[in-house]
Design a protein around this motif. Sequence first.
Motif: not given
Length: 183
Positions: A27-31, A62-63, A66-69
């Motif tokens: 998260r700190a690296y903005g995904l 990361i994927t 994203h997929d799990e919100g």
Amino acid sequence: MYISEQLRKSSIAEYLLYMWQVEDVIRAYGLDIDEISEKYIPRFQLEPERAVELINWYENLITMMHDEGVEESGHLQINQNIIIILNDLHNQLLKSPKYPFYSAQYYKALPFIVELRQTKKNKGEEEKSEIETCFDALYLVMLMRAQKKEVGTETATAIDNISKLLAMLSEYYKQDKNSELEF
């Protein structure tokens, strides 16, 4: 990735805290896998093929995020599943007369767990299991220490009792995985 593999074998509690930290690093690296690849992975000074493996591991996480919100908060389902398993084991250990030392440590930690849950409830946060509440407390203190913030005596006492409980639970988890526990 390599640390997570070692921790998963040695201590499921430490593994889970590590994975929560990994989620926060992402998260700190903005995904952004490019940012992680360029600015974070080089810190480990890995051989090129190991660096590629680690980048792929982060990319998969990361994927999944994203997929799990869970881009901004929350935890991956793979990590939530561990909490569920540990909570089930916790309840089994408490019900069994064969594990009095675990029960004794639980009752030492219980007042702190109750206080933490009440604090979260007063803030309007969703109610979590006792075990997840314990992990939340440990993670918060871990972050405070990383930021060089002072941890009060009362908090340190609570964390000590909670840490001992989770360490015991982690050891019983390992025994359970090896089919060494009887209920």
